[in-house]
Scaffold this motif. Structure first.
Motif, mmCIF file in Angstrom:
data_model
loop_
_atom_site.group_PDB
_atom_site.id
_atom_site.type_symbol
_atom_site.label_atom_id
_atom_site.label_comp_id
_atom_site.label_asym_id
_atom_site.label_seq_id
_atom_site.Cartn_x
_atom_site.Cartn_y
_atom_site.Cartn_z
ATOM 1 N N THR A 52 1.736 2.564 -3.718
ATOM 2 C CA THR A 52 2.257 2.545 -2.352
ATOM 3 C C THR A 52 1.719 1.334 -1.590
ATOM 4 O OG1 THR A 52 2.402 4.945 -2.280
ATOM 5 C CG2 THR A 52 2.303 3.819 -0.157
ATOM 6 N N PRO A 53 2.598 0.592 -0.912
ATOM 7 C CA PRO A 53 2.135 -0.532 -0.081
ATOM 8 C C PRO A 53 1.253 -0.018 1.065
ATOM 9 C CG PRO A 53 4.501 -0.675 -0.461
ATOM 10 C CD PRO A 53 4.063 0.676 -0.949
ATOM 11 N N ILE A 54 0.270 -0.815 1.448
ATOM 12 C CA ILE A 54 -0.637 -0.416 2.530
ATOM 13 C C ILE A 54 0.060 -0.506 3.884
ATOM 14 C CG2 ILE A 54 -2.771 -0.917 1.286
ATOM 15 C CD1 ILE A 54 -2.871 -3.596 2.879
ATOM 16 N N ALA A 55 1.153 -1.245 3.946
ATOM 17 C CA ALA A 55 1.999 -1.343 5.144
ATOM 18 C C ALA A 55 3.313 -1.969 4.691
ATOM 19 C CB ALA A 55 1.336 -2.191 6.219
ATOM 20 N N LEU A 56 4.303 -1.895 5.540
ATOM 21 C CA LEU A 56 5.611 -2.445 5.224
ATOM 22 C C LEU A 56 5.492 -3.937 4.888
ATOM 23 C CD1 LEU A 56 8.632 -1.785 5.075
ATOM 24 C CD2 LEU A 56 8.811 -2.509 7.454
ATOM 25 N N GLY A 57 5.975 -4.320 3.720
ATOM 26 C CA GLY A 57 5.945 -5.709 3.298
ATOM 27 C C GLY A 57 4.588 -6.195 2.820
ATOM 28 N N LYS A 58 3.643 -5.284 2.636
ATOM 29 C CA LYS A 58 2.281 -5.646 2.202
ATOM 30 C C LYS A 58 2.062 -5.200 0.760
ATOM 31 C CE LYS A 58 0.888 -7.189 6.233
ATOM 32 N NZ LYS A 58 0.479 -8.543 6.447
ATOM 33 N N TRP A 59 0.897 -5.569 0.230
ATOM 34 C CA TRP A 59 0.531 -5.183 -1.124
ATOM 35 C C TRP A 59 0.363 -3.678 -1.248
ATOM 36 C CZ3 TRP A 59 -4.042 -9.081 -1.767
ATOM 37 C CH2 TRP A 59 -3.557 -10.328 -2.169
ATOM 38 N N SER A 60 0.476 -3.213 -2.483
ATOM 39 C CA SER A 60 0.175 -1.816 -2.805
ATOM 40 C C SER A 60 -1.339 -1.652 -2.933
ATOM 41 C CB SER A 60 0.841 -1.430 -4.128
ATOM 42 O OG SER A 60 0.234 -2.138 -5.201
ATOM 43 N N VAL A 61 -1.763 -0.410 -2.997
ATOM 44 C CA VAL A 61 -3.183 -0.119 -3.234
ATOM 45 C C VAL A 61 -3.637 -0.822 -4.511
ATOM 46 C CG1 VAL A 61 -4.855 1.723 -3.727
ATOM 47 C CG2 VAL A 61 -3.068 2.079 -1.986
ATOM 48 N N ALA A 62 -2.830 -0.746 -5.559
ATOM 49 C CA ALA A 62 -3.143 -1.390 -6.841
ATOM 50 C C ALA A 62 -3.370 -2.893 -6.665
ATOM 51 C CB ALA A 62 -2.014 -1.151 -7.839
ATOM 52 N N GLU A 63 -2.512 -3.523 -5.901
ATOM 53 C CA GLU A 63 -2.609 -4.968 -5.706
ATOM 54 C C GLU A 63 -3.825 -5.336 -4.859
ATOM 55 O OE1 GLU A 63 1.999 -6.378 -5.740
ATOM 56 O OE2 GLU A 63 1.403 -4.891 -4.210
ATOM 57 N N VAL A 64 -4.128 -4.521 -3.865
ATOM 58 C CA VAL A 64 -5.294 -4.796 -3.019
ATOM 59 C C VAL A 64 -6.566 -4.743 -3.858
ATOM 60 C CG1 VAL A 64 -6.717 -3.948 -1.096
ATOM 61 C CG2 VAL A 64 -4.219 -4.035 -0.866
ATOM 62 N N ILE A 65 -6.731 -3.680 -4.621
ATOM 63 C CA ILE A 65 -7.927 -3.574 -5.474
ATOM 64 C C ILE A 65 -7.913 -4.679 -6.525
ATOM 65 C CG2 ILE A 65 -9.210 -2.123 -7.111
ATOM 66 C CD1 ILE A 65 -9.339 -1.206 -4.117
ATOM 67 N N GLY A 66 -6.755 -4.931 -7.101
ATOM 68 C CA GLY A 66 -6.642 -5.981 -8.115
ATOM 69 C C GLY A 66 -7.030 -7.357 -7.609
ATOM 70 N N HIS A 67 -6.739 -7.650 -6.344
ATOM 71 C CA HIS A 67 -7.040 -8.991 -5.843
ATOM 72 C C HIS A 67 -8.538 -9.198 -5.588
ATOM 73 C CE1 HIS A 67 -7.853 -8.320 -1.531
ATOM 74 N NE2 HIS A 67 -8.005 -9.628 -1.419
ATOM 75 N N LEU A 68 -9.307 -8.123 -5.516
ATOM 76 C CA LEU A 68 -10.757 -8.267 -5.315
ATOM 77 C C LEU A 68 -11.468 -8.707 -6.595
ATOM 78 C CD1 LEU A 68 -11.372 -5.056 -3.171
ATOM 79 C CD2 LEU A 68 -11.215 -7.425 -2.341
ATOM 80 N N ILE A 69 -10.886 -8.385 -7.725
ATOM 81 C CA ILE A 69 -11.526 -8.645 -9.024
ATOM 82 C C ILE A 69 -11.810 -10.124 -9.266
ATOM 83 C CG2 ILE A 69 -11.227 -8.433 -11.535
ATOM 84 C CD1 ILE A 69 -9.590 -5.801 -10.848
ATOM 85 N N PRO A 70 -10.827 -11.016 -9.166
ATOM 86 C CA PRO A 70 -11.139 -12.423 -9.459
ATOM 87 C C PRO A 70 -12.076 -13.057 -8.430
ATOM 88 C CG PRO A 70 -8.874 -12.220 -8.705
ATOM 89 C CD PRO A 70 -9.393 -10.826 -8.907
#
Length: 153
Positions: A32-50
């Motif tokens: 699920t996106p964190i807001a309209l037109g924003k990343w999903s929960v998966a993408e938010v957590i994923g972007h912290l890794i690198p």
């Protein structure tokens, strides 16, 4: 232990527990996106890794040396690639990668001395302390965790 160091370490240790608990969210919530037109929960957590990997390999080893800091990656490109990976990976894989990276970061911070937490650093055009640098990263985490909490309610 230096109180600044302790605060940052406590945050990172709590962040590991917090993200591990996301294993309990449904697949639908995870995507699920964190807001309209924003990343999903998966993408938010994923972007912290690198970014954790970057700090461990390209910042911490160079902070107290005479060597120049390695150039920062292109933020948009790195975030886009990380978000894409977050979309493709399973929830469990993303969480595991986050936890492993965050544990490496926490271990690296444990090895920094209390004196190093007091020294001034030059990162880019800024002069700051380790606490100020990591406090900014902590604030970034907390902003995203709050966004995730709101969408999961």
């Amino acid at each position: 232990m230096n109180p600044d160091k302790k605060q940052i370490l406590v945050h990172y240790e709590k962040s590991i527990v917090w993200v591990k608990n996301l294993v309990n969210v449904t697949e639908e919530q995870w995507r699920t996106p964190i807001a309209l037109g924003k990343w999903s929960v998966a993408e938010v957590i994923g972007h912290l890794i690198p970014w954790d990997e970057f700090v461990v390999s390209k910042r911490i080893p160079f902070l107290f040396t005479e060597d120049n800091l390695p150039k920062s990656p292109n933020v948009k490109e790195m975030n886009a690639h990380a978000a894409y990976s977050g979309r493709l990976q399973s929830k469990e894989e993303t969480i595991e990668k986050f936890v492993n990276g965050r544990q490496h970061l926490t271990n690296a911070l444990h090895h920094l001395t209390d004196e190093q937490w007091q020294q001034s650093l030059h990162i880019g055009g800024s002069k700051l302390t380790l606490y100020r640098y990591f406090s900014g990263l902590m604030d970034h985490d907390l902003q995203h965790f709050l966004q995730i909490q709101k969408v999961l309610k």
